[in-house]
Design a protein around this motif. Sequence first.
Motif, mmCIF file in Angstrom:
data_model
loop_
_atom_site.group_PDB
_atom_site.id
_atom_site.type_symbol
_atom_site.label_atom_id
_atom_site.label_comp_id
_atom_site.label_asym_id
_atom_site.label_seq_id
_atom_site.Cartn_x
_atom_site.Cartn_y
_atom_site.Cartn_z
ATOM 1 N N GLN A 116 0.615 6.736 -4.345
ATOM 2 C CA GLN A 116 -0.127 5.593 -3.833
ATOM 3 C C GLN A 116 0.708 4.327 -3.882
ATOM 4 O OE1 GLN A 116 -2.640 6.723 -6.675
ATOM 5 N NE2 GLN A 116 -3.807 8.105 -5.411
ATOM 6 N N ALA A 117 1.432 4.121 -4.960
ATOM 7 C CA ALA A 117 2.270 2.934 -5.071
ATOM 8 C C ALA A 117 3.419 2.986 -4.078
ATOM 9 C CB ALA A 117 2.813 2.812 -6.497
ATOM 10 N N SER A 118 4.070 4.130 -3.973
ATOM 11 C CA SER A 118 5.194 4.215 -3.040
ATOM 12 C C SER A 118 4.720 4.162 -1.593
ATOM 13 C CB SER A 118 6.007 5.486 -3.293
ATOM 14 O OG SER A 118 5.210 6.619 -3.115
ATOM 15 N N SER A 119 3.547 4.711 -1.302
ATOM 16 C CA SER A 119 3.003 4.609 0.053
ATOM 17 C C SER A 119 2.667 3.168 0.396
ATOM 18 C CB SER A 119 1.759 5.470 0.201
ATOM 19 O OG SER A 119 2.080 6.819 0.012
ATOM 20 N N ALA A 120 2.167 2.425 -0.586
ATOM 21 C CA ALA A 120 1.864 1.009 -0.349
ATOM 22 C C ALA A 120 3.142 0.228 -0.064
ATOM 23 C CB ALA A 120 1.134 0.419 -1.554
ATOM 24 N N VAL A 121 4.202 0.486 -0.826
ATOM 25 C CA VAL A 121 5.480 -0.189 -0.578
ATOM 26 C C VAL A 121 6.008 0.178 0.799
ATOM 27 C CG1 VAL A 121 7.897 -0.277 -1.307
ATOM 28 C CG2 VAL A 121 6.096 -0.444 -3.000
ATOM 29 N N LEU A 127 10.695 4.824 3.170
ATOM 30 C CA LEU A 127 10.671 6.275 2.987
ATOM 31 C C LEU A 127 11.441 6.689 1.739
ATOM 32 C CD1 LEU A 127 9.949 9.098 4.071
ATOM 33 C CD2 LEU A 127 12.118 9.022 5.313
ATOM 34 N N THR A 128 12.577 6.038 1.506
ATOM 35 C CA THR A 128 13.367 6.343 0.317
ATOM 36 C C THR A 128 12.576 6.024 -0.949
ATOM 37 O OG1 THR A 128 15.383 5.897 1.545
ATOM 38 C CG2 THR A 128 15.563 5.907 -0.829
ATOM 39 N N GLU A 129 11.836 4.921 -0.940
ATOM 40 C CA GLU A 129 10.984 4.587 -2.086
ATOM 41 C C GLU A 129 9.934 5.668 -2.318
ATOM 42 O OE1 GLU A 129 10.623 2.147 -4.469
ATOM 43 O OE2 GLU A 129 12.670 1.664 -3.875
ATOM 44 N N ALA A 130 9.336 6.153 -1.246
ATOM 45 C CA ALA A 130 8.308 7.183 -1.386
ATOM 46 C C ALA A 130 8.890 8.483 -1.929
ATOM 47 C CB ALA A 130 7.624 7.429 -0.041
ATOM 48 N N LEU A 131 10.135 8.792 -1.573
ATOM 49 C CA LEU A 131 10.763 10.024 -2.043
ATOM 50 C C LEU A 131 11.275 9.917 -3.473
ATOM 51 C CD1 LEU A 131 12.814 10.953 1.144
ATOM 52 C CD2 LEU A 131 10.748 12.077 0.310
ATOM 53 N N ALA A 132 11.622 8.709 -3.906
ATOM 54 C CA ALA A 132 12.252 8.539 -5.217
ATOM 55 C C ALA A 132 11.260 8.577 -6.377
ATOM 56 C CB ALA A 132 13.030 7.227 -5.251
ATOM 57 N N ASN A 133 10.032 8.148 -6.166
ATOM 58 C CA ASN A 133 9.095 8.002 -7.280
ATOM 59 C C ASN A 133 8.770 9.288 -8.023
ATOM 60 O OD1 ASN A 133 8.956 5.261 -7.210
ATOM 61 N ND2 ASN A 133 7.111 5.166 -5.993
ATOM 62 N N PRO A 134 8.494 10.411 -7.356
ATOM 63 C CA PRO A 134 8.233 11.630 -8.143
ATOM 64 C C PRO A 134 9.432 12.054 -8.995
ATOM 65 C CG PRO A 134 7.457 11.909 -5.906
ATOM 66 C CD PRO A 134 8.216 10.623 -5.937
ATOM 67 N N GLY A 135 10.630 11.876 -8.480
ATOM 68 C CA GLY A 135 11.819 12.202 -9.263
ATOM 69 C C GLY A 135 11.994 11.277 -10.444
ATOM 70 N N SER A 136 11.645 10.006 -10.261
ATOM 71 C CA SER A 136 11.732 9.056 -11.373
ATOM 72 C C SER A 136 10.718 9.390 -12.457
ATOM 73 C CB SER A 136 11.497 7.634 -10.862
ATOM 74 O OG SER A 136 12.501 7.276 -9.945
ATOM 75 N N VAL A 137 9.531 9.807 -12.054
ATOM 76 C CA VAL A 137 8.515 10.219 -13.029
ATOM 77 C C VAL A 137 9.009 11.437 -13.805
ATOM 78 C CG1 VAL A 137 6.198 11.204 -13.260
ATOM 79 C CG2 VAL A 137 6.569 9.244 -11.776
ATOM 80 N N ALA A 138 9.588 12.396 -13.097
ATOM 81 C CA ALA A 138 10.101 13.601 -13.764
ATOM 82 C C ALA A 138 11.252 13.253 -14.704
ATOM 83 C CB ALA A 138 10.554 14.623 -12.721
ATOM 84 N N ALA A 139 12.141 12.353 -14.274
ATOM 85 C CA ALA A 139 13.250 11.947 -15.148
ATOM 86 C C ALA A 139 12.725 11.228 -16.390
ATOM 87 C CB ALA A 139 14.215 11.048 -14.385
ATOM 88 N N LEU A 187 4.302 1.235 3.430
ATOM 89 C CA LEU A 187 3.443 0.648 4.453
ATOM 90 C C LEU A 187 3.700 -0.847 4.613
ATOM 91 C CD1 LEU A 187 1.142 1.385 6.386
ATOM 92 C CD2 LEU A 187 -0.448 0.729 4.589
ATOM 93 N N ILE A 188 3.864 -1.547 3.511
ATOM 94 C CA ILE A 188 4.150 -2.981 3.580
ATOM 95 C C ILE A 188 5.482 -3.223 4.282
ATOM 96 C CG2 ILE A 188 4.763 -4.997 2.176
ATOM 97 C CD1 ILE A 188 2.591 -4.030 0.191
ATOM 98 N N LEU A 189 6.500 -2.435 3.930
ATOM 99 C CA LEU A 189 7.810 -2.606 4.567
ATOM 100 C C LEU A 189 7.740 -2.328 6.057
ATOM 101 C CD1 LEU A 189 10.232 -1.102 1.928
ATOM 102 C CD2 LEU A 189 10.164 -3.456 2.713
ATOM 103 N N VAL A 190 7.041 -1.283 6.450
ATOM 104 C CA VAL A 190 6.967 -0.940 7.869
ATOM 105 C C VAL A 190 6.134 -1.960 8.639
ATOM 106 C CG1 VAL A 190 6.063 0.772 9.490
ATOM 107 C CG2 VAL A 190 7.407 1.499 7.523
ATOM 108 N N LEU A 191 4.992 -2.364 8.086
ATOM 109 C CA LEU A 191 4.130 -3.300 8.801
ATOM 110 C C LEU A 191 4.702 -4.718 8.869
ATOM 111 C CD1 LEU A 191 0.571 -2.249 7.593
ATOM 112 C CD2 LEU A 191 1.679 -1.745 9.770
ATOM 113 N N MET A 192 5.414 -5.118 7.835
ATOM 114 C CA MET A 192 5.934 -6.487 7.815
ATOM 115 C C MET A 192 7.328 -6.610 8.430
ATOM 116 S SD MET A 192 3.514 -8.261 6.713
ATOM 117 C CE MET A 192 4.346 -9.810 6.532
#
Length: 143
Positions: free
Chosen positions: A23-28, A66-78, A30-35
């Motif tokens: 949800q957080a990465s999707s919000a980031v 997109l990179t932000e959305a992909l990075a968050n699950p890996g950061s949580v796992a790390a 979405l904000i980047l794409v819309l703005m």
Amino acid sequence: MRGRWPLSRSAATFSRACSTSPQASSAVCLILVLMAAPLTGRMFQADPVGAAAALLVVGTLAMLGLTEALANPGSVAAGLLRGHKDTRVYPWCLRLQATGPWAPPLGLRLADGADLCISGLWVGLAAGTAVMSALMIARVSRG
């Protein structure tokens, strides 16, 4: 408690953390794409060169999201691996294998050979980030 940990507790922590992460990465994203378009429309001139630069920046900001959305699950796992004192060489090697030998050359090939410019670099980095996230999640899942 080095090495093994109770899988049920780590799985619950992982699922809880990953439920808020998208949800957080999707919000980031979405904000980047819309703005991106309104911001670049104000930053660049209305001539053809400015329009081309604005289009390039919009694509780059979308790839950043997109990179932000992909990075968050890996950061949580790390973070889970660090929390369980699994900070040996193995997680570091996963990160190095995922991003080191092939992501930058892929990005350069896409940027230069496929005429994607800077967006091609971000595609390569996003691919490396996706692989790194998948490897870290697999490491957490194995316990």
